[in-house]
Design a protein around this motif. Structure first.
Motif, PDB file in Angstrom:
ATOM      1  N   GLU A   1       0.803  -1.213  -0.045  1.00 63.01           N
ATOM      2  CA  GLU A   1      -0.080  -0.024  -0.127  1.00 63.01           C
ATOM      3  C   GLU A   1       0.961   1.304   0.138  1.00 63.01           C
ATOM      4  O   GLU A   1       1.946   1.430   0.607  1.00 63.01           O
ATOM      5  CB  GLU A   1      -0.881  -0.009   1.220  1.00 63.01           C
TER       6      GLU A   1
ATOM      7  N   LYS B   1       4.621   1.563  -0.449  1.00 70.32           N
ATOM      8  CA  LYS B   1       4.915   0.664  -1.653  1.00 70.32           C
ATOM      9  C   LYS B   1       5.997   1.342  -2.641  1.00 70.32           C
ATOM     10  O   LYS B   1       6.969   0.914  -2.979  1.00 70.32           O
ATOM     11  CB  LYS B   1       3.528   0.626  -2.217  1.00 70.32           C
TER      12      LYS B   1
ATOM     13  N   GLN C   1      -4.247  -7.747   4.555  1.00 70.24           N
ATOM     14  CA  GLN C   1      -4.997  -6.503   5.055  1.00 70.24           C
ATOM     15  C   GLN C   1      -4.652  -5.900   6.349  1.00 70.24           C
ATOM     16  O   GLN C   1      -4.372  -5.165   6.969  1.00 70.24           O
ATOM     17  CB  GLN C   1      -6.386  -6.616   4.765  1.00 70.24           C
TER      18      GLN C   1
ATOM     19  N   MET D   1      -8.036   2.013   5.236  1.00 68.38           N
ATOM     20  CA  MET D   1      -7.052   1.040   5.670  1.00 68.38           C
ATOM     21  C   MET D   1      -7.384   1.087   7.249  1.00 68.38           C
ATOM     22  O   MET D   1      -7.138  -0.033   7.988  1.00 68.38           O
ATOM     23  CB  MET D   1      -5.660   1.223   5.305  1.00 68.38           C
TER      24      MET D   1
ATOM     25  N   ALA E   1      -7.372   1.698   0.843  1.00 64.41           N
ATOM     26  CA  ALA E   1      -6.181   2.310   0.920  1.00 64.41           C
ATOM     27  C   ALA E   1      -5.979   3.043   2.063  1.00 64.41           C
ATOM     28  O   ALA E   1      -7.294   3.435   2.819  1.00 64.41           O
ATOM     29  CB  ALA E   1      -6.039   3.276  -0.442  1.00 64.41           C
TER      30      ALA E   1
ATOM     31  N   TYR F   1     -12.690   0.157  -4.116  1.00 68.73           N
ATOM     32  CA  TYR F   1     -11.824  -0.801  -4.067  1.00 68.73           C
ATOM     33  C   TYR F   1     -12.693  -2.357  -3.787  1.00 68.73           C
ATOM     34  O   TYR F   1     -13.653  -2.371  -3.365  1.00 68.73           O
ATOM     35  CB  TYR F   1     -11.119  -0.700  -2.734  1.00 68.73           C
TER      36      TYR F   1
END
Length: 554
Positions: A274, A278, A388, A480, A487, A532
């Motif tokens: 993420e 990332k 996740q 998240m 995200a 998403y």
């Protein structure tokens, strides 16, 4: 000789007069409420009244009690005390509230009446591989017709309830259970739930965990690989930000056949899935250190390297031996690097759980960045749940020191004690994704709300965060740090970006413009949250990260 005795007696009498005079002097407080009593109901309130002759403050160590306000000026004063938990014990509960002004301290007793309770004889029972009948005894003050006892296992599964009985002369009751044999599998757990049902409303009063030994649990015989260190990734930019990976519940056979390394490598890859980490992966060093456990299973009767325990029931909390984790980190890193490092402990189980611990202090009392994130291999290595939860716990909480953005409707308004804890974090630059104001002009993420670059993210001031539904706000409807399924929102990405720059490059201050320039370059077209892919939840919302209350870093 008589003159000397008379002189000494006169001196003592004079000192007594002085002491009495001091006691008769005007004190800092008058008309202080001596005690108050609260009902065993969440939200029940009482008032402590007093007159103060100077500025004052009030504190308590009781976690079941909140105070408001916490300080004030001279004059007539009042402090509201509020029960934030029920009293589910069989005894009147007492807390001490300390009212202070200068060097003077007054103690006021706050009592809480006894509420509904169920007190099991033990919190956990261990059943052997062969299973069989066993009895659980408990005390309760709930009427028999209102108390229901359920097992968490499905009908027809390995654990079933046979009977229950209640003594006519005492507040005792017992439940008889029957466990099926478990010769062919790993250990397993179920829960006995004690529920009060009245007028269509259910209230859980107690949970008992029942664990059964398994017939295929492995045991280590060779510990020679324990403590071996491998570098999975080296930084190519900056000074290097250290992540140390280790596993709990892995036996020697699983290290020898490559299972352990596969888990650690997949863990590393998941951590960098993420934004912004990332695109900032080059700033990180990632190490794995072998930890050989005696058994590859958790619960009563088994031993693992870091003694991890899964609370289970309605809780996703994981506890572990934090001191041992720090020892293993110390095998990899020197002290200064350790202070800014992240330890990730991966549990060799498919359970749905995860917990992060942070808030450690160094020898000078300064908060440091070190954190420990515990996460199982949820479902499987390739599971989206595993990815996740790992990102939420390790990157969100552990590295970014971000707060949760989800809500438990029953929690109500954020407590004063919770506000104090979060403000301590925010003073350290943490928890920048929640705030206590609904004002779009002054909220911590105000610059994003008028920035056209972030229109697609639907940022705003949404009430509810840190499990509380009122009095605390988050930047986006989902993220998240909320459902785990999408995200990081922009304010959270900014916190993560700042953390990488400060730890990885020693940059003291990152401007809003610096972040936006980076963010736009790596997220030229932010995907709306609604687009998403979402996965249906398999478990309960996670518990809050654990604030270790300034525990000394070893």
């Amino acid at each position: 000789m008589k003159k000397t005795i008379l002189f000494n007696l006169s001196f003592v009498f004079l000192m007594l007069l002085v002491s009495c005079h001091k006691e008769m002097e005007v004190t800092s407080f008058e008309n202080v409420t001596e005690s108050v009593t609260l009902q065993s109901v969440v939200g029940d309130e009482a008032i402590i009244s007093f007159t103060s002759f100077g500025t004052w403050n009030v504190t308590t160590d009781a976690v079941w009690l909140s105070l408001s306000p916490l300080s004030g000026e001279a004059g007539e004063g009042q402090v509201k005390v509020t029960a934030i938990f029920e009293n589910n014990t069989n005894k009147l509960r007492e807390a001490k509230v300390k009212l202070s002004s200068g060097d003077e301290v007054c103690e006021i007793s706050v009592f809480q009446e006894i509420g509904d309770y169920v007190l099991p004889e033990k919190d956990e029972y261990l059943v052997d591989v062969d299973g069989g009948m066993f009895t659980i005894r408990f005390e309760t003050n709930v009427e028999a017709e209102k108390l229901k006892v359920y097992t968490s296992s499905e009908p027809g599964s390995w654990l079933r309830q046979e009977s229950s009985s209640r003594s006519a002369t005492a507040e005792t009751q017992e439940v008889t259970l029957n466990a099926a044999p478990n010769r062919g599998g790993m250990s397993r757990s179920a829960y006995l739930l004690f529920i009060k049902e009245e007028d269509g409303v259910q209230k859980e009063l107690a949970t008992v965990k029942i664990s059964q030994l398994g017939g295929q649990v492995l045991e280590s015989v060779d510990y020679s690989a324990d403590g071996k260190i491998d570098t999975l990734q080296q930084h190519t930019k900056g000074d290097g930000i250290s992540i140390v990976l280790m596993g709990d519940g892995f036996v020697d056979q699983e290290l020898a056949n490559g299972t352990y390394r596969s888990v650690m490598e997949k863990t590393m890859e998941n951590l960098f899935t993420e934004e912004p980490v990332k695109s900032l992966r080059e700033y990180f060093d990632v190490y794995m250190i072998n930890a050989v456990s005696e058994n590859n299973d958790f619960g009563m009767g088994y031993k693992t390297a870091f003694s991890c325990k899964l609370t289970g029931g309605n809780s996703t909390t994981i506890t572990g031996d934090d001191a041992s984790v720090q020892v293993y980190v110390g095998k990899v890193l020197k002290e200064e690097k350790r202070k800014n490092s992240l330890a990730v402990v991966v549990l060799n189980t498919s359970a749905y759980a995860g917990t992060t611990y942070f808030g450690y202090q160094d020898g000078n009392g300064k908060f440091i960045e070190f954190a420990i994130a515990y996460c199982p291999v949820i479902e499987s290595l390739e599971s989206e749940y595993f990815r996740q939860v790992l990102v939420h716990e390790a990157i969100g909480h552990g590295f970014g020191k971000l707060e949760d953005e989800y809500v438990y409707p029953e929690k109500g308004s954020v407590t004063t004690l919770e506000m104090q804890r979060i403000r301590i974090m925010q003073a350290n630059g943490w928890a920048q994704n929640v705030d206590f104001t609904a004002s779009a002009d002054t909220v911590l993420w105000a610059p994003f709300l008028t920035d056209s670059h972030y229109q697609n993210e639907h940022l705003g001031v949404y009430e509810g965060a840190c499990t509380y539904s009122e009095g605390i706000y988050r930047p986006s409807e989902d993220s998240m740090m909320n459902s785990n399924t999408c995200a990081f929102n922009a304010p959270s990405r900014k916190s993560l970006y700042e953390k990488v720059m400060k730890i990885g490059t020693a940059v003291e201050e990152v401007t809003y413009e610096d972040f936006v320039a980076f963010d736009i370059a790596h997220l030229p077209e932010m995907i709306p949250m609604a687009n998403y892919t979402r996965v249906t939840s398999v478990g309960y919302p996670f518990a809050r990260p654990v604030w270790v209350s300034g525990q000394r870093f070893r």
